[in-house]
Design a protein around this motif. Structure first.
Motif, PDB file in Angstrom:
ATOM      1  N   THR A 121    -102.468  -8.940 -22.393  1.00 28.13           N
ATOM      2  CA  THR A 121    -102.774  -7.447 -22.547  1.00 28.13           C
ATOM      3  C   THR A 121    -103.845  -6.986 -21.275  1.00 28.13           C
ATOM      4  O   THR A 121    -104.502  -7.978 -20.750  1.00 28.13           O
ATOM      5  N   ASN A 122    -104.030  -5.785 -21.276  1.00 22.09           N
ATOM      6  CA  ASN A 122    -104.847  -5.177 -20.293  1.00 22.09           C
ATOM      7  C   ASN A 122    -106.287  -5.731 -20.330  1.00 22.09           C
ATOM      8  O   ASN A 122    -107.034  -5.959 -19.407  1.00 22.09           O
ATOM      9  N   ASP A 123    -106.637  -5.830 -21.816  1.00 20.40           N
ATOM     10  CA  ASP A 123    -108.086  -6.186 -21.784  1.00 20.40           C
ATOM     11  C   ASP A 123    -108.178  -7.657 -21.375  1.00 20.40           C
ATOM     12  O   ASP A 123    -109.298  -8.010 -20.797  1.00 20.40           O
ATOM     13  N   GLU A 124    -107.212  -8.505 -21.858  1.00 20.39           N
ATOM     14  CA  GLU A 124    -107.340  -9.888 -21.274  1.00 20.39           C
ATOM     15  C   GLU A 124    -107.087 -10.204 -19.814  1.00 20.39           C
ATOM     16  O   GLU A 124    -107.819 -11.028 -19.099  1.00 20.39           O
ATOM     17  N   LEU A 125    -106.274  -9.192 -19.055  1.00 20.56           N
ATOM     18  CA  LEU A 125    -106.304  -9.363 -17.703  1.00 20.56           C
ATOM     19  C   LEU A 125    -107.394  -8.821 -16.943  1.00 20.56           C
ATOM     20  O   LEU A 125    -107.972  -9.468 -16.053  1.00 20.56           O
ATOM     21  N   ALA A 126    -108.153  -8.049 -17.487  1.00 22.46           N
ATOM     22  CA  ALA A 126    -109.439  -7.398 -17.094  1.00 22.46           C
ATOM     23  C   ALA A 126    -110.566  -8.517 -17.037  1.00 22.46           C
ATOM     24  O   ALA A 126    -111.499  -8.646 -16.142  1.00 22.46           O
ATOM     25  N   ARG A 127    -110.413  -9.461 -17.694  1.00 19.74           N
ATOM     26  CA  ARG A 127    -111.588 -10.808 -17.923  1.00 19.74           C
ATOM     27  C   ARG A 127    -110.928 -11.807 -16.963  1.00 19.74           C
ATOM     28  O   ARG A 127    -112.115 -12.587 -16.728  1.00 19.74           O
ATOM     29  N   LEU A 128    -110.057 -11.924 -16.305  1.00 20.41           N
ATOM     30  CA  LEU A 128    -109.476 -12.976 -15.438  1.00 20.41           C
ATOM     31  C   LEU A 128    -109.861 -12.569 -13.821  1.00 20.41           C
ATOM     32  O   LEU A 128    -109.722 -11.543 -13.638  1.00 20.41           O
ATOM     33  N   ASP A 129    -109.770 -13.624 -13.108  1.00 19.66           N
ATOM     34  CA  ASP A 129    -110.115 -13.577 -11.849  1.00 19.66           C
ATOM     35  C   ASP A 129    -109.220 -13.125 -10.801  1.00 19.66           C
ATOM     36  O   ASP A 129    -109.392 -12.432  -9.968  1.00 19.66           O
ATOM     37  N   GLU A 130    -107.856 -13.527 -10.790  1.00 18.47           N
ATOM     38  CA  GLU A 130    -107.099 -13.452 -10.047  1.00 18.47           C
ATOM     39  C   GLU A 130    -105.694 -12.964 -10.693  1.00 18.47           C
ATOM     40  O   GLU A 130    -105.518 -13.162 -11.875  1.00 18.47           O
ATOM     41  N   LEU A 131    -104.670 -12.241 -10.145  1.00 20.82           N
ATOM     42  CA  LEU A 131    -103.277 -12.055 -10.698  1.00 20.82           C
ATOM     43  C   LEU A 131    -102.307 -12.544  -9.710  1.00 20.82           C
ATOM     44  O   LEU A 131    -102.673 -12.880  -8.586  1.00 20.82           O
ATOM     45  N   CYS A 132    -101.293 -13.103 -10.445  1.00 14.70           N
ATOM     46  CA  CYS A 132    -100.238 -13.821  -9.752  1.00 14.70           C
ATOM     47  C   CYS A 132     -98.793 -13.202 -10.491  1.00 14.70           C
ATOM     48  O   CYS A 132     -98.754 -13.249 -11.688  1.00 14.70           O
ATOM     49  N   SER A 133     -97.848 -12.658  -9.608  1.00 17.73           N
ATOM     50  CA  SER A 133     -96.602 -12.054 -10.083  1.00 17.73           C
ATOM     51  C   SER A 133     -95.411 -12.445  -9.148  1.00 17.73           C
ATOM     52  O   SER A 133     -95.693 -12.549  -8.045  1.00 17.73           O
ATOM     53  N   ILE A 134     -94.411 -12.852  -9.776  1.00 18.97           N
ATOM     54  CA  ILE A 134     -93.241 -13.325  -9.152  1.00 18.97           C
ATOM     55  C   ILE A 134     -92.348 -12.163  -8.730  1.00 18.97           C
ATOM     56  O   ILE A 134     -91.939 -11.323  -9.661  1.00 18.97           O
ATOM     57  N   PRO A 135     -92.201 -11.903  -7.565  1.00 20.84           N
ATOM     58  CA  PRO A 135     -91.265 -10.926  -7.055  1.00 20.84           C
ATOM     59  C   PRO A 135     -89.862 -11.205  -7.450  1.00 20.84           C
ATOM     60  O   PRO A 135     -89.409 -12.275  -7.370  1.00 20.84           O
TER      61      PRO A 135
END
Length: 248
Positions: A121-135
């Motif tokens: 969720t967006n709330d969970e993402l906001a608490r984490l340090d980095e993002l990784c996404s697969i193109p």
């Protein structure tokens, strides 16, 4: 060390697939947040291959708070389309870029995967340090949870498999308690300088992403905390001097 966390998985088979991929690419610690029941005779163990012997039975059930408090966290999300106006889901690294950024960094990092249908969720993402996404193809960018984890962990093999060969080249990142302390100091600093209340959460997320990419050392973290604290103290003194209070 790099760990793997799966949040609120619905399908035991996906957990087994992730455990198997971990075994393939040199990872051993599996953390589960609100997992389904993992029957030793069920599909999780059936899909796990040799990981059924160690990684899966030794998986630990933890809370989301535990991940945030004890690891440098990397959230794995669906394709973000690199929208800079969305501060919750930007910026995101590719798995290969993530591997490059973690090479030579000595920290307890946890790669966090979300739910099969809706992810984190967006709330969970906001608490984490980095993002990784697969193109992925814009025509069909959604990957199965097990597939996505396998791709990410494959790219991390240069870190997980080869790190032990070059121990002298490691960069010692500050522990998570120190980094979270810096985030707390920054939050107080924003309040002290009167940063608009409606912008504080977004600014804190931006600062978290910045530190997440920077991997600050313990000394750098202590220095930044000291700078924010001294700035706050000077502001407080200047405010008190300009407003001496009521005279009797």
């Amino acid at each position: 060390m790099i760990s793997v966390a799966v949040v609120d998985a619905e399908t035991p088979g996906n957990i087994g697939t992730i455990a198997r991929s971990m075994k393939n690419f040199g990872l051993s610690e599996l953390l589960l947040v609100d997992p389904p029941e993992l029957d030793p005779d069920g599909e999780a163990y059936g899909f796990a291959g040799q990981a059924r012997e160690d990684i899966l039975p030794e998986a630990r059930e933890v809370t989301f708070d535990y991940l945030v408090e004890n690891y440098h966290t990397v959230a794995c999300t669906a394709t973000t389309n690199e929208d800079a106006s969305n501060h919750v889901r930007y910026p995101a690294k590719t798995p290969a870029e993530l591997a490059d950024s973690l090479t030579g960094v000595n920290s307890d990092t946890c790669v966090v995967f979300g739910r099969e249908r809706v992810g984190l969720t967006n709330d969970e993402l906001a608490r984490l340090d980095e993002l990784c996404s697969i193109p992925a193809s814009a025509d069909y960018p959604v990957l199965n949870l097990g597939q996505a984890a396998t791709i990410v962990l494959y790219e991390l093999r240069s870190v997980t498999v080869e790190r032990d060969q070059h121990p002298d080249e490691l960069h010692a990142r500050a522990d998570e308690r120190a980094v979270e302390g810096l985030h707390g100091e920054f939050e107080t600093f924003l309040e002290t300088i009167g940063h608009p209340a409606e912008k504080q959460a977004k600014t804190q997320r931006m600062f978290r992403r910045l530190l997440g990419r920077a991997h600050p050392t313990g000394r750098e973290t202590r220095t930044l905390r000291g700078l924010f604290r001294r700035a706050r103290q000077r502001i407080d003194r200047a405010t008190a001097e300009s407003d001496p209070g009521d005279e009797t």
